[in-house]
Design a protein around this motif. Structure first.
Motif, mmCIF file in Angstrom:
data_model
loop_
_atom_site.group_PDB
_atom_site.id
_atom_site.type_symbol
_atom_site.label_atom_id
_atom_site.label_comp_id
_atom_site.label_asym_id
_atom_site.label_seq_id
_atom_site.Cartn_x
_atom_site.Cartn_y
_atom_site.Cartn_z
ATOM 1 N N ILE A 1 0.839 -1.202 0.000
ATOM 2 C CA ILE A 1 0.000 0.000 0.000
ATOM 3 C C ILE A 1 0.875 1.253 0.000
ATOM 4 O O ILE A 1 0.579 2.243 -0.673
ATOM 5 N N TYR B 1 2.123 1.752 -3.497
ATOM 6 C CA TYR B 1 1.117 1.552 -4.552
ATOM 7 C C TYR B 1 1.195 2.639 -5.624
ATOM 8 O O TYR B 1 1.050 2.342 -6.821
ATOM 9 N N ASP C 1 1.426 1.975 -9.565
ATOM 10 C CA ASP C 1 0.290 2.414 -10.379
ATOM 11 C C ASP C 1 0.741 3.323 -11.521
ATOM 12 O O ASP C 1 0.324 3.152 -12.671
#
Length: 232
Positions: A179, A182, A186
């Protein structure tokens, strides 16, 4: 000497004279523990139901799913590890059958939803790219070292395996770290990779047929491999 030998034979235990193995120590009954666990499960289900029906339903399905996992020893790690270590593909074939059933079920749900509202089809369609290969490789190495995937780890935690309690810490730590990074993945991988949804290219019938065909070929390959390795 003859008298000593006769005395030794007389003093020997019946199992020693007959060559029979000594009886194994009887295992302690697990029924009381099972009864206590059942009572606790029922109490927890009642408490969850007072807060939310969905919580109680999730609790029941979770317990049932864990019971099935424990009894069947169903594990994605074993489905990939056993063919290499033992030559057995029984769990591999079980996983393939599960994928086939899920394919038919999800296709029916999504197709029905597309008829009602094509813009809101349930399920997630994620980009496919090199990040899938990187993640799959890292996860594959990790789950073999840990001795279980997510489902196998949770099931073995309930059985009391200390290693799996350590593994779940790694799961949590890895998820938190993922997380944290991320945004990097992305912007550099997810957004730059193509999103492929087979019904867009092959139609519903073609997409389902192709996926079931691939699963069927994998099942045949797994079955042939097992017969060749085990000679059955």
């Amino acid at each position: 000497m003859a008298k000593i030998a006769a005395s030794t034979a007389t003093d020997a235990t019946p199992s020693a004279r007959t060559g029979a193995r000594p009886q194994k120590k009887r295992k302690k009954s697990q029924i009381p523990y099972a009864a206590i666990a059942l009572v606790m499960i029922v109490i927890a289900g009642i408490l969850f139901a007072r807060k939310s029906d969905n919580l109680s339903i999730s609790w029941i399905f979770g317990i049932a799913f864990g019971f099935v996992l424990q009894k069947t020893r169903f594990c994605f790690t074993a489905s990939l590890r056993d063919p290499v270590l033992t030559g057995s593909t029984s769990i591999s074939k079980a996983v393939i059958i599960a994928f086939a059933i899920a394919t038919a079920g999800f296709a029916a749900i999504q197709y029905s939803a597309s008829l009602a509202d094509p813009a809101n089809i349930p399920g997630n369609v994620h980009p496919a790219g090199i990040h899938i290969m990187i993640g799959a490789t890292l996860f594959g190495i990790g789950m073999v070292i840990a001795g279980g995937c997510a489902s196998g780890t949770l099931m073995r935690m309930g059985e009391g395996f200390t290693m799996q309690w350590i593994t779940i810490i790694g799961f949590v730590a890895g998820s938190v770290w993922g997380i944290r990074d991320y945004t990097f993945w992305d912007s550099n991988f997810f957004q730059k990779s193509p999103t492929i949804w087979l019904p867009d290219y092959l139609g519903w019938g073609g997409a389902v047929f192709l996926q079931l065909l691939v699963l069927g070929l994998l099942y045949w390959a797994a079955d042939s491999f097992s017969k060749r390795k085990l000679g059955s």
